[in-house]
Enzyme design. Sequence first.
Site, PDB file in Angstrom:
ATOM      1  CB  CYS A  73      -0.940  -0.002   1.181  1.00 31.02           C
ATOM      2  SG  CYS A  73      -0.115  -0.117   2.759  1.00 31.02           S
ATOM      3  CD  GLU A 111      -6.175  -4.879   4.196  1.00 34.51           C
ATOM      4  OE1 GLU A 111      -6.325  -4.322   5.279  1.00 34.51           O
ATOM      5  OE2 GLU A 111      -5.073  -5.336   3.803  1.00 34.51           O
ATOM      6  NE  ARG A 155      -5.787  -1.955  10.025  1.00 38.73           N
ATOM      7  CZ  ARG A 155      -4.555  -1.509  10.241  1.00 38.73           C
ATOM      8  NH1 ARG A 155      -4.311  -0.764  11.282  1.00 38.73           N
ATOM      9  NH2 ARG A 155      -3.559  -1.819   9.432  1.00 38.73           N
ATOM     10  NE  ARG A 157      -5.483  -0.449   6.123  1.00 39.12           N
ATOM     11  CZ  ARG A 157      -5.196   0.670   6.781  1.00 39.12           C
ATOM     12  NH1 ARG A 157      -6.048   1.674   6.783  1.00 39.12           N
ATOM     13  NH2 ARG A 157      -4.056   0.798   7.432  1.00 39.12           N
TER      14      ARG A 157
END
Length: 368
Positions: A73, A111, A155, A157
């Site tokens: 990422c 993800e 969080r 994502r």
Amino acid sequence: MADFTFADLFAGIGGFRIALERAGLKCLYSCEINESCRQVYYENFGEYPEADISEIDFSTLPDVDLITAGFPCQPFSICGRRRGFSDQRGTIFFYLCELLKHKQPDVFILENVKHLLHIEKGKTFQIILNELRNLGYFISHELLNAKDFGLPQNRERVFIVGSKYKRFEFYKLPKITPIPRLREFLLPQDNFDYLSPEEYTLIENPKQQDSGLIFVGYRNKSIWKKGVRPNTEHLSRVHRQPNRIYSVDGVHPTLPSQESSGRFFIYLPEEDRVRKLTLEECYKIMGFPDNFKKTPSTADAYRQIGNSVATTVVKELIREMINQEIFSGTPNRQKTAISEKSLPPVQLTIPGLSVRSPRTIPSVSQTG
Ligand SMILES: C[S@@+](CC[C@H](N)C(=O)[O-])C[C@H]1O[C@@H](n2cnc3c(N)ncnc32)[C@H](O)[C@@H]1O
């Protein structure tokens, strides 16, 4: 579910694997380039992942029902330089496309960080979705927050699901309520690292934010500055975040992958004290088991958990996938796979960008 198999790509320290094994799936293959992660993976799962995805001979890979990939990422992260595909590492995505094209699993789960949705006003994300559709899959995606899946962490994502036979409907994915409070995940006894009262300032009347965070104060600046390396003050996000203190009656902010000293401070109202969240507690609020073996390097251990996937989100996802019968092995599957012949070929380079030449795509055996 025990019959379903998966491959764990960009495996890190195995967040996907923990979740999928808990759900009864069997891992047949893994790959991860980072040596420290590979060692941790070995100690917990008994096998060393293969290393660089760009070196893998896809023909040697076993057939699996599911492929998971928390693909790198950094080029997409808000903490990076927002270069998207113009960063060489962004092109790793195209190796992933090659592998998916070659292996044709029933389902894949990808993800990534939330910012992926916004790079170049969403253009990068649209390219990603198109590339994946072109592989012959129904594609759906959703921003999921760990706090909605039984973990006390805000969080977010982005999860992308590709399915060959039937589109996965994210809106049917049940959320877990109530959202847990951080205090429910704290360890009872430890040699806690408390701050002395002159090291922090508490604000009056703290309120819970929509995110679930309860911001209660901050570390005092003179002390905070001590931990900041000269000439890095401009890296405000990285350094500012650990300076904030949150109450244990709310959720915790996202554990970032850049933090190597674990400067996460929590306020305990009943003690009227502030202490550091322990490394073990960090692993706990990502849904890792208490007996998970971490690397002896504390800095790496913090980075690795910040880079990982919230395991409960993946577990609920797979449960819902099975419910929705999107695997070919589930009863009453709908054989409505997109015909690959009707789709344009995979575009392995982005026009105008200078990237490594992609290798030739191996011939694909058509399934489904
Ligand atoms: C966002 S992390 C995924 C973490 C993982 N989902 C977990 O639960 O720990 C991306 C991972 O991709 C790995 N990676 C980067 N480039 C790679 C490559 N060329 N081949 C294999 N793995 C790579 C990184 O080392 C990193 O661990």
